[in-house]
Design an enzyme around this catalytic site. Sequence first.
Site, short mmCIF file in Angstrom:
data_model
loop_
_atom_site.label_atom_id
_atom_site.label_comp_id
_atom_site.label_asym_id
_atom_site.label_seq_id
_atom_site.Cartn_x
_atom_site.Cartn_y
_atom_site.Cartn_z
N LEU A 1 52.83 39.75 42.56
CA LEU A 1 53.28 40.65 41.51
C LEU A 1 52.19 41.66 41.20
O LEU A 1 51.01 41.37 41.28
CB LEU A 1 53.61 39.84 40.26
CG LEU A 1 54.82 38.90 40.38
CD1 LEU A 1 54.95 38.04 39.13
CD2 LEU A 1 56.10 39.69 40.60
N CYS A 2 52.63 42.85 40.80
CA CYS A 2 51.68 43.91 40.47
C CYS A 2 50.75 43.44 39.34
O CYS A 2 51.23 42.77 38.44
CB CYS A 2 52.42 45.17 40.02
SG CYS A 2 53.07 46.09 41.41
N PRO A 3 49.49 43.76 39.38
CA PRO A 3 48.86 44.68 40.32
C PRO A 3 48.28 44.03 41.58
O PRO A 3 47.53 44.69 42.30
CB PRO A 3 47.73 45.28 39.49
CG PRO A 3 47.29 44.14 38.63
CD PRO A 3 48.54 43.33 38.34
N ASP B 1 57.59 42.96 45.08
CA ASP B 1 57.68 43.42 43.68
C ASP B 1 58.05 44.91 43.69
O ASP B 1 57.28 45.73 44.20
CB ASP B 1 56.34 43.21 42.98
CG ASP B 1 56.36 43.66 41.52
OD1 ASP B 1 57.36 44.29 41.11
OD2 ASP B 1 55.41 43.36 40.80
#
Lengths: 77, 365
Positions: free
Chosen positions: A12-14, A39
Amino acid sequence: MSRVTLDARRLLCPMPVIRVQDRIETLTPGTILEAICTDPGVMNDIPAWCRINGHKVIETRSDRTEYIVVIEVGEEE
Amino acid sequence: MAQFRIIHGFPRLPTKHIMTEQRKAVALISGGLDSLLAAKVIQEQGIHVEGINFYTGFCVEGHTHAIRKKDQKKPKRNNALWVAEQLGIKLHIVDIVEEYKDIVFNPKHGYGANLNPCLDCKIFMVSKALEWIRKKDFDFIITGEVIGQRPMSQRKETMPVVSGESGAGDLLLRPLCAKNLPETRPESEGWVDRERLYDFSGRSRKPQMALAEKFGFKDYAQPAGGCCFLTDAQYSGKLADLWRARGSKQYEMDDIMLLKVGRHLRPAPHFKVIIAREEGEANFLQGYRKQFITIKTISHGGPLALIDGEPTAADIELAARLVARYSQGRDADLVELEVMDREGTSRALKVEPLKPHEIPQEWHI
Ligand code: SF4
């Protein structure tokens, strides 16, 4: 021109942005890096990171489950 | 006698007398307004600024936007990247997830109102920034700290604690409140002009907003509690519950992600049930099917749920009755569900949904 792939799926970001950043640090200018992610946030975040750090996004595509960002590594300043 | 420093083999005049050398600063960028302004103030003085952003795993950025459908209408932007773009600076994002655990487990200066170890966190981040400037040959560090802005970590007494314990000392400059603090090296050396720094103090946001207006910044992020989930009471409650249940303070990345998703209910100390509240969360939980026992309604529309812990057969049935309660079959006599174990073997289960009074308030984490 060399081409490399980065698997950033299930992150998942970042995290995908960090993986791209750390990978680019090891690549020479002109290399094409293809980041494969899951994502959807990467469609905004990776191009934003590239814009501020001097790399070029040459393609973004998605098949709804995977989001792929293709980057050309920029010159070092 | 004048002191000469030899750098890269060339003699150099004392810096106070020559202003030609390009000085470089790294700014801690959280994505909020204060760090944006602090970096801008220094940029305006002709300093080359680059940003550094630390990813702890608890950052408010990204995840939940990616997970929850209802949040998808909001622009999905990473505020730290947005700030860097406004400033036209490079941003280096540093993954400190593993090292940060120790800060969360054992904060020397304690926790804030929730499980936020703000003071230790600040010290740690500045010490990492110091490592970074040494490696990259930068001159100093900037933060957006303001005296009195936050009750725990940004007080007059904590300012020297951060600069001292991080090892940064007088290489740490806080442009927004520098005039209330002793002179730092960038000021005494003349790299920056102290007169053009600020003296903000207290909880008011007005001076920052006025400065943002002056610089023409609009649409900036104003996080209410802080820059991470640890300042959130509900989130901290779930983390504390996890530690209690495991008998020790520990977490993995998956744990802290899952704490952001779904309804968490703990019917017994040895297991809890995580129930998706909407489609986006259900999709996210799907990704954990190999790590947890999952429950999904078959006879009615309903959420996907995970069981975290080591449930017995009776516990699984109770969990199924709980999930049925949150499905469209909540008022039906029986609801059929599919229970799948970690190996992917599934079986069907017919249960009576729990009645509201059978779900004690204490189960809700
Ligand atoms: S709010 Fe979170 S990230 Fe910000 S200083 Fe406190 S603990 Fe650190």
